[in-house]
Design a protein around this motif. Structure first.
Motif, PDB file in Angstrom:
ATOM      1  N   LEU A 198      -1.475  -1.067   7.784  1.00 12.52           N
ATOM      2  CA  LEU A 198      -2.616  -0.191   6.928  1.00 12.52           C
ATOM      3  C   LEU A 198      -3.205   1.020   8.025  1.00 12.52           C
ATOM      4  CD1 LEU A 198      -4.810   0.059   4.852  1.00 12.52           C
ATOM      5  CD2 LEU A 198      -6.127  -1.613   6.112  1.00 12.52           C
ATOM      6  N   GLU A 199      -3.203   1.992   7.710  1.00 10.35           N
ATOM      7  CA  GLU A 199      -3.451   3.289   8.399  1.00 10.35           C
ATOM      8  C   GLU A 199      -4.646   4.186   7.700  1.00 10.35           C
ATOM      9  OE1 GLU A 199       0.577   4.194  10.698  1.00 10.35           O
ATOM     10  OE2 GLU A 199       0.158   5.041   8.941  1.00 10.35           O
ATOM     11  N   GLY A 200      -5.353   4.695   8.621  1.00 10.47           N
ATOM     12  CA  GLY A 200      -6.489   5.684   8.205  1.00 10.47           C
ATOM     13  C   GLY A 200      -7.180   6.070   9.274  1.00 10.47           C
ATOM     14  N   MET A 201      -8.273   7.020   8.872  1.00  7.37           N
ATOM     15  CA  MET A 201      -8.868   7.733   9.951  1.00  7.37           C
ATOM     16  C   MET A 201     -10.267   7.042   9.706  1.00  7.37           C
ATOM     17  SD  MET A 201      -8.232  11.825   9.688  1.00  7.37           S
ATOM     18  CE  MET A 201      -8.897  11.973   7.969  1.00  7.37           C
ATOM     19  N   THR A 253     -12.007  -5.076  12.180  1.00  6.12           N
ATOM     20  CA  THR A 253     -13.047  -5.572  11.170  1.00  6.12           C
ATOM     21  C   THR A 253     -12.111  -5.206   9.929  1.00  6.12           C
ATOM     22  OG1 THR A 253     -13.711  -3.056  11.259  1.00  6.12           O
ATOM     23  CG2 THR A 253     -15.150  -4.867  12.215  1.00  6.12           C
ATOM     24  N   LEU A 254     -10.852  -4.861   9.959  1.00  4.83           N
ATOM     25  CA  LEU A 254     -10.077  -4.794   8.702  1.00  4.83           C
ATOM     26  C   LEU A 254      -9.262  -6.324   8.612  1.00  4.83           C
ATOM     27  CD1 LEU A 254      -8.426  -1.347   9.276  1.00  4.83           C
ATOM     28  CD2 LEU A 254     -10.385  -1.888   7.744  1.00  4.83           C
ATOM     29  N   MET A 255      -9.490  -6.739   7.554  1.00  3.67           N
ATOM     30  CA  MET A 255      -8.724  -8.152   7.259  1.00  3.67           C
ATOM     31  C   MET A 255      -7.618  -8.061   6.171  1.00  3.67           C
ATOM     32  SD  MET A 255     -12.414 -10.440   6.662  1.00  3.67           S
ATOM     33  CE  MET A 255     -11.453 -11.777   6.471  1.00  3.67           C
ATOM     34  N   PHE A 256      -6.714  -9.103   6.691  1.00  2.23           N
ATOM     35  CA  PHE A 256      -5.566  -9.385   5.950  1.00  2.23           C
ATOM     36  C   PHE A 256      -5.721 -10.784   5.386  1.00  2.23           C
ATOM     37  CE2 PHE A 256      -4.397  -5.714   8.532  1.00  2.23           C
ATOM     38  CZ  PHE A 256      -3.550  -5.156   7.520  1.00  2.23           C
ATOM     39  N   SER A 257      -5.103 -11.199   4.118  1.00  3.08           N
ATOM     40  CA  SER A 257      -5.182 -12.562   3.726  1.00  3.08           C
ATOM     41  C   SER A 257      -4.208 -13.299   4.646  1.00  3.08           C
ATOM     42  CB  SER A 257      -4.644 -12.667   2.472  1.00  3.08           C
ATOM     43  OG  SER A 257      -3.628 -12.142   1.993  1.00  3.08           O
ATOM     44  N   HIS A 258      -4.593 -14.660   5.008  1.00  2.79           N
ATOM     45  CA  HIS A 258      -3.769 -15.416   5.588  1.00  2.79           C
ATOM     46  C   HIS A 258      -2.240 -15.503   4.879  1.00  2.79           C
ATOM     47  CE1 HIS A 258      -7.205 -17.374   7.617  1.00  2.79           C
ATOM     48  NE2 HIS A 258      -7.063 -16.190   8.511  1.00  2.79           N
ATOM     49  N   LEU A 311     -10.611   1.760   0.165  1.00  4.24           N
ATOM     50  CA  LEU A 311     -10.843   0.476   0.672  1.00  4.24           C
ATOM     51  C   LEU A 311     -12.518   0.377   0.766  1.00  4.24           C
ATOM     52  CD1 LEU A 311      -9.311  -1.921   1.305  1.00  4.24           C
ATOM     53  CD2 LEU A 311      -9.376  -1.314   3.579  1.00  4.24           C
ATOM     54  N   VAL A 312     -13.309   0.264  -0.404  1.00 10.94           N
ATOM     55  CA  VAL A 312     -14.740  -0.178  -0.314  1.00 10.94           C
ATOM     56  C   VAL A 312     -14.817  -1.571  -0.619  1.00 10.94           C
ATOM     57  CG1 VAL A 312     -16.840   0.463  -1.560  1.00 10.94           C
ATOM     58  CG2 VAL A 312     -14.974   2.122  -1.524  1.00 10.94           C
ATOM     59  N   SER A 313     -14.072  -2.135  -1.454  1.00 17.16           N
ATOM     60  CA  SER A 313     -14.228  -3.724  -1.614  1.00 17.16           C
ATOM     61  C   SER A 313     -12.859  -4.242  -1.350  1.00 17.16           C
ATOM     62  CB  SER A 313     -14.561  -4.006  -3.127  1.00 17.16           C
ATOM     63  OG  SER A 313     -13.697  -3.518  -4.031  1.00 17.16           O
ATOM     64  N   PRO A 314     -12.598  -5.525  -1.144  1.00 18.10           N
ATOM     65  CA  PRO A 314     -11.073  -5.963  -1.102  1.00 18.10           C
ATOM     66  C   PRO A 314     -10.160  -5.759  -2.241  1.00 18.10           C
ATOM     67  CG  PRO A 314     -12.823  -7.692  -0.463  1.00 18.10           C
ATOM     68  CD  PRO A 314     -13.687  -6.359  -0.902  1.00 18.10           C
ATOM     69  N   LEU A 315      -9.100  -5.354  -1.877  1.00 16.31           N
ATOM     70  CA  LEU A 315      -7.886  -5.157  -2.655  1.00 16.31           C
ATOM     71  C   LEU A 315      -6.905  -6.040  -2.588  1.00 16.31           C
ATOM     72  CD1 LEU A 315      -8.125  -1.262  -2.440  1.00 16.31           C
ATOM     73  CD2 LEU A 315      -9.299  -2.510  -4.233  1.00 16.31           C
ATOM     74  N   ILE A 316      -6.204  -6.169  -3.869  1.00 16.99           N
ATOM     75  CA  ILE A 316      -4.868  -7.070  -3.710  1.00 16.99           C
ATOM     76  C   ILE A 316      -3.626  -5.875  -3.913  1.00 16.99           C
ATOM     77  CG2 ILE A 316      -3.539  -8.743  -4.987  1.00 16.99           C
ATOM     78  CD1 ILE A 316      -6.126  -9.972  -5.917  1.00 16.99           C
ATOM     79  N   PHE A 332      -0.647  -9.679  -1.602  1.00 17.86           N
ATOM     80  CA  PHE A 332      -1.428  -9.985  -0.492  1.00 17.86           C
ATOM     81  C   PHE A 332      -2.878  -9.025  -0.531  1.00 17.86           C
ATOM     82  CE2 PHE A 332       1.178  -6.712   0.977  1.00 17.86           C
ATOM     83  CZ  PHE A 332       0.548  -5.819   1.458  1.00 17.86           C
ATOM     84  N   ARG A 333      -3.793  -9.442   0.249  1.00 13.17           N
ATOM     85  CA  ARG A 333      -5.232  -8.992  -0.040  1.00 13.17           C
ATOM     86  C   ARG A 333      -5.509  -8.338   1.335  1.00 13.17           C
ATOM     87  NH1 ARG A 333      -9.154 -11.967  -3.731  1.00 13.17           N
ATOM     88  NH2 ARG A 333      -9.080 -13.621  -2.297  1.00 13.17           N
ATOM     89  N   VAL A 334      -6.054  -7.186   1.230  1.00 13.41           N
ATOM     90  CA  VAL A 334      -6.766  -6.440   2.315  1.00 13.41           C
ATOM     91  C   VAL A 334      -8.244  -6.211   2.060  1.00 13.41           C
ATOM     92  CG1 VAL A 334      -4.498  -5.579   2.985  1.00 13.41           C
ATOM     93  CG2 VAL A 334      -6.356  -4.228   1.391  1.00 13.41           C
ATOM     94  N   GLY A 335      -8.974  -6.131   3.385  1.00 13.67           N
ATOM     95  CA  GLY A 335     -10.459  -5.927   2.914  1.00 13.67           C
ATOM     96  C   GLY A 335     -10.942  -5.235   4.268  1.00 13.67           C
ATOM     97  N   ASP A 336     -12.147  -4.623   4.142  1.00 20.00           N
ATOM     98  CA  ASP A 336     -13.015  -4.064   5.389  1.00 20.00           C
ATOM     99  C   ASP A 336     -14.395  -4.464   5.428  1.00 20.00           C
ATOM    100  OD1 ASP A 336     -13.779  -2.196   7.220  1.00 20.00           O
ATOM    101  OD2 ASP A 336     -13.464  -0.546   6.280  1.00 20.00           O
TER     102      ASP A 336
END
Length: 439
Positions: A305-308, A199-204, A270-275, A219-223
């Motif tokens: 991207l890493e986290g708990m 459920t973690l997204m990276f821009s194409h 990472l609450v909303s998509p970030l660039i 590039f953009r990431v999102g949850d």
């Protein structure tokens, strides 16, 4: 006729006509032909599809071969079982229990056979080791009841069988160990944090454009989940082959790409998509790379991207990559965040969308040199109102040098006009002074 056909075939090959035999090839094997007028042109070499080091879904495209020390996998048996595919895990899970029950069932049957319980079981006054155990099937069922603690009450062990008591203790202890290992493997495999990475997204695509007068790779990431990734951090690596000054060839050399490690921007909320932005400066591997040079380069950018996981507290890692063909020069990402009544809404339909923006084709090094020579933000107090109205986008001056020449011509003309005006004013003052003296 044969000679005429050969001449015609040579003529067609000379002017770029595809022979009839080539049309029978599969579509993906046909090379694009260039129509020419009796001229022999060589088309530019097209980049062949390259093998990824890391897939888009984060899987590393590396296989380990010729591993002779396979015993190392058995030394960490628990991790080996967890890393197996689901079909093999379920097969091993079933086999372990069935083989364990069959093994101890055989031992119970063997004790009954040695004691003579199978022969004298129906005799009155005979005390067997296990009551109502008269065949291998009944011994197998008793083994299952013992290890799973079902206890139907039909087959029970008697106190006059010390070997049976010892076997009962051994089976109970080994059964608990088997249960702990297999159930633990299944639990860890089900709750693996890598499933959270789905459920973690990276821009194409990744983009390169100007931000605050600096060239940046973004590039953009999102949850997608409402439960957040705690202590999220991100890093990036540049993967490309390199040859040292001594002539050593290093395949798939890894170079670190700074995306805010020194400033703390690599730690994300990472609450909303970030660039995610990488400033192309003197320490960047893209410092001297222009648009023309990038089209010739072969590289891959791996982002991690890493986290708990907030729900379980387990560490999660998500990966993706961008080939050189997936890095777009002169583009920005379309905004996805909008303000609604009482909340912010993220439109994931635009998550991968980009739009074109004005970006110089030169390298970041050349852009920095031009900015030092010709500042993009001149002091407005030194400009006349007319020049303020005619001020253009600074990037237009970099992309169109003719604008700079036109500005210089205008300045020379305005200087000449000011000179003429000052001269006429001085002449009037001298004439007035002369009239006063004569009067």
């Amino acid at each position: 006729m044969a000679g005429d056909s050969r001449v015609l075939m040579d003529h067609n090959m000379e002017i770029g006509v595809t022979p009839a035999q080539v049309k029978k090839l599969p579509k993906h094997l046909r090379e694009p032909q260039i129509s020419t007028e009796r001229t022999h042109l060589i088309s530019d070499p097209v980049k062949k599809p390259r093998q990824r080091y890391v897939q888009k879904d984060g899987k590393c495209n590396v296989h380990h071969g010729n591993v002779k020390e396979t015993y190392r996998y058995l030394s960490d048996l628990f991790t080996t079982l967890v890393d197996l595919r689901w079909r093999f895990s379920l097969l091993i899970f079933t086999l372990v229990y069935v083989v364990n029950w069959l093994f101890f069932g055989f031992l119970w049957w063997l004790i009954a056979l040695i004691r003579g319980d199978l022969v004298h079981a129906d005799e009155e006054g005979w005390t067997p080791c296990v009551e109502n155990l008269n065949s291998f099937v009944s011994a197998f069922l008793f083994s299952i009841e013992t290890e799973t603690t079902i206890g139907y009450g039909y087959r029970v062990i008697t106190e006059k069988c010390p070997e049976g008591i010892i076997l009962l203790l051994v089976q109970a202890i080994l059964g608990s160990i088997v249960n702990a290992m297999m159930v633990g493997c299944m639990f860890v495999k089900i709750s693996q944090p890598k499933n959270r990475a789905e459920t973690l997204m990276f821009s194409h695509k990744a983009v390169i454009s100007v931000r605050d007068n600096k060239m940046c790779l973004m590039f953009r990431v999102g949850d997608l989940r409402n439960s957040h990734i705690v202590e999220a951090s991100i890093r990036a690596k540049l993967i490309r082959s390199q040859q040292t000054k001594e002539g050593e060839f290093i395949p798939l050399n890894q170079t670190d790409i700074n995306i805010g490690f020194d400033t703390g921007d690599d730690r994300l909320f990472l609450v909303s998509p970030l660039i995610i932005s990488h400033e192309i400066n003197e320490k960047s591997p893209f410092w001297e790379m222009s648009l023309a040079q990038m089209e010739k380069e072969e590289f891959e950018i791996v982002v991690i991207l890493e986290g708990m996981v907030e729900a379980t507290g387990m560490t999660c890692q998500a990966r993706s990559s961008y080939l050189d063909t997936e890095v777009l020069w002169g583009y920005r990402f379309t905004p996805v965040l909008s303000l609604e009544k009482g909340f912010y809404e993220v439109d994931y339909n635009n998550f991968h969308d980009v739009y074109e923006t004005n970006t110089p084709a030169c390298s970041a090094k050349e852009l920095a040199a031009k900015l030092r020579e010709e500042p993009l933000l001149p002091q407005l107090s030194l400009l006349s109102p007319e020049s303020k109205m005619q001020t253009l986008d600074p990037l237009d001056h970099l992309n169109n040098p003719n604008l700079l020449i036109q500005d210089e011509d205008k300045e020379e003309e305005s200087g000449a006009e000011r000179g003429e005006t000052n001269g006429s004013a001085a002449a009037l003052e001298e004439q007035a002074l002369a009239d006063g003296l004569s009067g």
